[in-house]
Design a protein around this motif. Structure first.
Motif, PDB file in Angstrom:
ATOM      1  N   PRO A   1      -4.154  10.000   3.205  1.00  0.00           N
ATOM      2  CA  PRO A   1      -5.588  10.046   3.514  1.00  0.00           C
ATOM      3  C   PRO A   1      -6.369   8.898   2.886  1.00  0.00           C
ATOM      4  O   PRO A   1      -7.329   8.397   3.491  1.00  0.00           O
ATOM      5  CB  PRO A   1      -6.036  11.392   2.945  1.00  0.00           C
ATOM      6  CG  PRO A   1      -4.795  12.222   2.853  1.00  0.00           C
ATOM      7  CD  PRO A   1      -3.689  11.248   2.571  1.00  0.00           C
ATOM      8  N   ALA A   2      -5.983   8.475   1.672  1.00  0.00           N
ATOM      9  CA  ALA A   2      -6.691   7.363   1.023  1.00  0.00           C
ATOM     10  C   ALA A   2      -6.519   6.080   1.819  1.00  0.00           C
ATOM     11  O   ALA A   2      -7.470   5.320   2.013  1.00  0.00           O
ATOM     12  CB  ALA A   2      -6.179   7.181  -0.402  1.00  0.00           C
ATOM     13  N   PHE A   3      -5.307   5.842   2.309  1.00  0.00           N
ATOM     14  CA  PHE A   3      -5.093   4.646   3.130  1.00  0.00           C
ATOM     15  C   PHE A   3      -5.944   4.696   4.388  1.00  0.00           C
ATOM     16  O   PHE A   3      -6.575   3.708   4.758  1.00  0.00           O
ATOM     17  CB  PHE A   3      -3.618   4.494   3.505  1.00  0.00           C
ATOM     18  CG  PHE A   3      -3.373   3.346   4.440  1.00  0.00           C
ATOM     19  CD1 PHE A   3      -3.155   2.067   3.940  1.00  0.00           C
ATOM     20  CD2 PHE A   3      -3.389   3.524   5.824  1.00  0.00           C
ATOM     21  CE1 PHE A   3      -2.946   0.994   4.805  1.00  0.00           C
ATOM     22  CE2 PHE A   3      -3.181   2.461   6.694  1.00  0.00           C
ATOM     23  CZ  PHE A   3      -2.965   1.191   6.171  1.00  0.00           C
ATOM     24  N   ARG A   4      -5.944   5.830   5.064  1.00  0.00           N
ATOM     25  CA  ARG A   4      -6.721   5.943   6.301  1.00  0.00           C
ATOM     26  C   ARG A   4      -8.194   5.659   6.043  1.00  0.00           C
ATOM     27  O   ARG A   4      -8.863   4.997   6.854  1.00  0.00           O
ATOM     28  CB  ARG A   4      -6.546   7.336   6.914  1.00  0.00           C
ATOM     29  CG  ARG A   4      -5.124   7.631   7.362  1.00  0.00           C
ATOM     30  CD  ARG A   4      -5.090   8.814   8.335  1.00  0.00           C
ATOM     31  NE  ARG A   4      -5.616  10.045   7.761  1.00  0.00           N
ATOM     32  CZ  ARG A   4      -4.895  10.932   7.113  1.00  0.00           C
ATOM     33  NH1 ARG A   4      -3.592  10.726   6.920  1.00  0.00           N
ATOM     34  NH2 ARG A   4      -5.442  12.049   6.638  1.00  0.00           N
TER      35      ARG A   4
ATOM     36  N   ALA B   1       0.825  -1.209   0.000  1.00  0.00           N
ATOM     37  CA  ALA B   1       0.000   0.000   0.000  1.00  0.00           C
ATOM     38  C   ALA B   1       0.856   1.254   0.000  1.00  0.00           C
ATOM     39  O   ALA B   1       0.587   2.214  -0.732  1.00  0.00           O
ATOM     40  CB  ALA B   1      -0.928  -0.010   1.209  1.00  0.00           C
ATOM     41  N   ALA B   2       1.909   1.272   0.824  1.00  0.00           N
ATOM     42  CA  ALA B   2       2.770   2.452   0.894  1.00  0.00           C
ATOM     43  C   ALA B   2       3.416   2.743  -0.451  1.00  0.00           C
ATOM     44  O   ALA B   2       3.583   3.908  -0.840  1.00  0.00           O
ATOM     45  CB  ALA B   2       3.840   2.257   1.964  1.00  0.00           C
ATOM     46  N   ALA B   3       3.774   1.690  -1.190  1.00  0.00           N
ATOM     47  CA  ALA B   3       4.464   1.869  -2.467  1.00  0.00           C
ATOM     48  C   ALA B   3       3.511   2.186  -3.608  1.00  0.00           C
ATOM     49  O   ALA B   3       3.846   2.975  -4.502  1.00  0.00           O
ATOM     50  CB  ALA B   3       5.264   0.607  -2.797  1.00  0.00           C
TER      51      ALA B   3
ATOM     52  N   THR C   1     -11.743  -0.915  -5.309  1.00  0.00           N
ATOM     53  CA  THR C   1     -12.294  -2.172  -4.791  1.00  0.00           C
ATOM     54  C   THR C   1     -11.174  -3.128  -4.394  1.00  0.00           C
ATOM     55  O   THR C   1     -11.277  -3.841  -3.390  1.00  0.00           O
ATOM     56  CB  THR C   1     -13.201  -2.828  -5.842  1.00  0.00           C
ATOM     57  OG1 THR C   1     -14.292  -1.940  -6.151  1.00  0.00           O
ATOM     58  CG2 THR C   1     -13.762  -4.152  -5.352  1.00  0.00           C
ATOM     59  N   LEU C   2     -10.094  -3.143  -5.183  1.00  0.00           N
ATOM     60  CA  LEU C   2      -8.963  -4.007  -4.844  1.00  0.00           C
ATOM     61  C   LEU C   2      -8.321  -3.581  -3.527  1.00  0.00           C
ATOM     62  O   LEU C   2      -7.942  -4.434  -2.719  1.00  0.00           O
ATOM     63  CB  LEU C   2      -7.928  -3.986  -5.970  1.00  0.00           C
ATOM     64  CG  LEU C   2      -8.391  -4.498  -7.338  1.00  0.00           C
ATOM     65  CD1 LEU C   2      -7.226  -4.478  -8.324  1.00  0.00           C
ATOM     66  CD2 LEU C   2      -8.964  -5.899  -7.223  1.00  0.00           C
ATOM     67  N   TRP C   3      -8.196  -2.272  -3.309  1.00  0.00           N
ATOM     68  CA  TRP C   3      -7.612  -1.804  -2.048  1.00  0.00           C
ATOM     69  C   TRP C   3      -8.487  -2.204  -0.866  1.00  0.00           C
ATOM     70  O   TRP C   3      -7.981  -2.621   0.185  1.00  0.00           O
ATOM     71  CB  TRP C   3      -7.431  -0.288  -2.065  1.00  0.00           C
ATOM     72  CG  TRP C   3      -6.274   0.202  -2.867  1.00  0.00           C
ATOM     73  CD1 TRP C   3      -6.302   1.095  -3.900  1.00  0.00           C
ATOM     74  CD2 TRP C   3      -4.899  -0.163  -2.714  1.00  0.00           C
ATOM     75  NE1 TRP C   3      -5.049   1.300  -4.398  1.00  0.00           N
ATOM     76  CE2 TRP C   3      -4.161   0.548  -3.689  1.00  0.00           C
ATOM     77  CE3 TRP C   3      -4.227  -1.026  -1.858  1.00  0.00           C
ATOM     78  CZ2 TRP C   3      -2.782   0.419  -3.818  1.00  0.00           C
ATOM     79  CZ3 TRP C   3      -2.856  -1.162  -1.986  1.00  0.00           C
ATOM     80  CH2 TRP C   3      -2.140  -0.444  -2.956  1.00  0.00           C
ATOM     81  N   LEU C   4      -9.798  -2.076  -1.023  1.00  0.00           N
ATOM     82  CA  LEU C   4     -10.700  -2.470   0.054  1.00  0.00           C
ATOM     83  C   LEU C   4     -10.599  -3.973   0.321  1.00  0.00           C
ATOM     84  O   LEU C   4     -10.577  -4.414   1.473  1.00  0.00           O
ATOM     85  CB  LEU C   4     -12.134  -2.078  -0.292  1.00  0.00           C
ATOM     86  CG  LEU C   4     -12.417  -0.564  -0.261  1.00  0.00           C
ATOM     87  CD1 LEU C   4     -13.758  -0.255  -0.915  1.00  0.00           C
ATOM     88  CD2 LEU C   4     -12.387  -0.042   1.168  1.00  0.00           C
ATOM     89  N   GLY C   5     -10.521  -4.762  -0.744  1.00  0.00           N
ATOM     90  CA  GLY C   5     -10.368  -6.204  -0.571  1.00  0.00           C
ATOM     91  C   GLY C   5      -9.049  -6.566   0.077  1.00  0.00           C
ATOM     92  O   GLY C   5      -8.967  -7.509   0.875  1.00  0.00           O
ATOM     93  N   LEU C   6      -8.004  -5.792  -0.237  1.00  0.00           N
ATOM     94  CA  LEU C   6      -6.676  -6.053   0.341  1.00  0.00           C
ATOM     95  C   LEU C   6      -6.663  -5.763   1.833  1.00  0.00           C
ATOM     96  O   LEU C   6      -6.154  -6.551   2.631  1.00  0.00           O
ATOM     97  CB  LEU C   6      -5.635  -5.180  -0.369  1.00  0.00           C
ATOM     98  CG  LEU C   6      -4.192  -5.359   0.122  1.00  0.00           C
ATOM     99  CD1 LEU C   6      -3.505  -6.440  -0.705  1.00  0.00           C
ATOM    100  CD2 LEU C   6      -3.412  -4.056   0.045  1.00  0.00           C
TER     101      LEU C   6
ATOM    102  N   LEU D   1      -1.332   4.653  -8.192  1.00  0.00           N
ATOM    103  CA  LEU D   1      -2.429   3.991  -8.896  1.00  0.00           C
ATOM    104  C   LEU D   1      -3.698   4.829  -8.823  1.00  0.00           C
ATOM    105  O   LEU D   1      -4.051   5.354  -7.772  1.00  0.00           O
ATOM    106  CB  LEU D   1      -2.693   2.598  -8.310  1.00  0.00           C
ATOM    107  CG  LEU D   1      -1.572   1.575  -8.462  1.00  0.00           C
ATOM    108  CD1 LEU D   1      -1.990   0.240  -7.859  1.00  0.00           C
ATOM    109  CD2 LEU D   1      -1.185   1.402  -9.926  1.00  0.00           C
ATOM    110  N   ASP D   2      -4.379   4.926  -9.940  1.00  0.00           N
ATOM    111  CA  ASP D   2      -5.648   5.650 -10.026  1.00  0.00           C
ATOM    112  C   ASP D   2      -6.746   4.790  -9.416  1.00  0.00           C
ATOM    113  O   ASP D   2      -7.021   3.689  -9.914  1.00  0.00           O
ATOM    114  CB  ASP D   2      -5.956   5.958 -11.491  1.00  0.00           C
ATOM    115  CG  ASP D   2      -7.273   6.693 -11.681  1.00  0.00           C
ATOM    116  OD1 ASP D   2      -7.974   6.957 -10.675  1.00  0.00           O
ATOM    117  OD2 ASP D   2      -7.626   6.988 -12.843  1.00  0.00           O
ATOM    118  N   PRO D   3      -7.421   5.240  -8.365  1.00  0.00           N
ATOM    119  CA  PRO D   3      -8.434   4.405  -7.715  1.00  0.00           C
ATOM    120  C   PRO D   3      -9.632   4.091  -8.609  1.00  0.00           C
ATOM    121  O   PRO D   3     -10.342   3.110  -8.373  1.00  0.00           O
ATOM    122  CB  PRO D   3      -8.856   5.228  -6.497  1.00  0.00           C
ATOM    123  CG  PRO D   3      -8.486   6.637  -6.832  1.00  0.00           C
ATOM    124  CD  PRO D   3      -7.261   6.536  -7.682  1.00  0.00           C
TER     125      PRO D   3
END
Length: 405
Positions: free
Chosen positions: A234-237, A116-118, A157-162, A123-125
């Motif tokens: 902020p996106a990660f949080r 996630a940090a990298a 959606t992939l970030w949420l699944g991750l 990447l465009d959400p």
């Protein structure tokens, strides 16, 4: 000559003060062996790589111990089963305490924080990604979101699944997407490059998901660095604190929409929880990163190699957070280095390394050290003048006495 020695010492002190040279400051701390961890049957651990001798004590000499380090006079930390752990302040970077902070360990799914940090910044959400068979090639029985081969999902959606379900197929897809023309190998290379940029020098990724692989390591200190970078985004949080989300339907594949929920129990049961990441493999055992905020203070706890006896990993993380919040705000046994602090690029060839315009001396390996500061010129003048005064005084004291006739 004693007067001369004292004068030289004064000159050196003045130079250090005026030039802004870093001074060695002893951090009040207590060190002792870490409490024993439960004796269980574990798979043989791989041999860790040799530590980089150029960085013997990242974050402070006090942290270079396999034992327990806490602020002097602090209450004893809670009895956790983790083989190594660390508590730090996300904002100030102060390390509040730890057990074997730099000891090598196996990450399991907390490695997804490095992914996630990298990748989050690049990447465009809203980009739509088609999941491939290679993305779904994960260890049977390991954590997955439930993505379908040929399914088209937004990166968001992939970030949420991750982050909610620790989806290993989501990790593969994100690493492949962020790896450019090289695909997943490029993504893993980017993860390792980013780890070094953050100062996580004992971290090396071989898989994007954290599934075990030879040569894959991290440390509690490195996890705190990586988590700090994540929570600065902020996106990660937002993703990491999401309690539930819906994976959209795939009509062409006859897959209905379904809901996923966040597996991190800290979010449900700990006051001020910000999020974090869970992890487990047979080799790594239980790993965990958790962060919370209380009274304007944000702390993170990272633990590796824990066993679940009386408390689950998130509960051990919560106990460490409680301990950290009970410490004074100025408590510290070290610090988290800043991104780029240890790996700044070397100065241009035309610039003398000792006076690199980008900010401080650079050694032969390209490592940049503390800048001499904007008052270097003044410091040099002070030295020259002081040296002249001392030399004149010495000559007068040792000049032959002339007698008048």
């Amino acid at each position: 000559m004693r007067t001369w020695g004292r004068t030289v010492a004064v000159i050196v002190a003045v130079l250090a003060c005026v030039a802004g040279a870093p001074a060695a400051v002893a951090v009040p701390a207590t060190t002792r062996p870490c409490p024993p961890v439960p004796s269980v049957s574990r798979p043989p651990r791989p041999v860790p790589p040799r530590a980089d001798p150029a960085y013997p004590a990242v974050g402070g000499a006090t942290l270079a111990t396999p034992g327990l380090v806490t602020p002097a006079g602090a209450a004893a930390p809670p009895p956790v089963t983790a083989a190594s752990w660390l508590v730090a302040d996300l904002d100030s970077g102060a390390v509040l305490g730890g057990c074997g902070p730099h000891e090598y360990a196996t990450p399991a799914s907390v490695q997804k924080l490095l992914l996630a940090a990298a990748m989050l910044p690049i990447l465009d959400p809203q980009q739509v990604v088609t999941v491939t068979a290679a993305d779904l090639d994960i260890e049977p029985g390991s954590s997955a979101v439930g993505l379908a081969e040929g399914g088209r999902y937004r990166v968001e959606t992939l970030w949420l699944g991750l982050l909610l379900k620790s989806g290993n197929e989501a990790a593969n897809a994100l690493a492949r997407l962020g790896g450019g023309p090289d695909g997943m190998p490029g993504g893993i290379r980017a993860m390792n490059d980013h780890a070094r940029h953050l100062g996580a020098l004992r971290t090396h990724a071989v898989t994007p998901s954290g599934l075990d692989a030879p040569g894959q390591f991290t440390s509690a200190y490195d996890l705190a660095l990586i988590a700090r970078a994540c929570f600065a985004d902020p996106a990660f949080r937002r993703y990491d604190a999401t309690l539930r989300a819906v994976v959209p339907p795939q009509p062409a594949l006859r897959q209905k929409a379904f809901e996923i929920q966040n597996d991190n129990q800290l979010l449900y049961r700990y006051r001020g929880a910000l999020g974090g990441k869970t992890g487990f493999t047979d080799l790594a055992r239980h790993t965990y990163v958790g962060a919370a905020e209380r009274h304007g203070r944000r702390l993170v706890a990272a633990l590796l190699g824990a066993e679940v006896t009386e408390q689950r990993a998130w509960q051990q993380g919560a106990a460490l957070l409680d301990w950290g919040f009970a410490l004074p705000r100025d408590a510290s046994v070290g610090r988290l280095v800043r991104p780029g602090e240890l790996t700044a690029p070397p100065s241009p060839a035309a610039t003398p390394p000792a006076l690199a315009a980008a900010g401080g001396p650079v050694d032969k390996a390209g490592h940049r050290w503390a800048s001499p500061g904007p008052l270097l010129g003044t410091a040099l003048v002070v030295v020259v003048v002081a040296a002249g005064v001392v030399l004149l005084a010495w000559r007068r004291a040792h000049a032959p006495v002339r007698r008048h006739r």
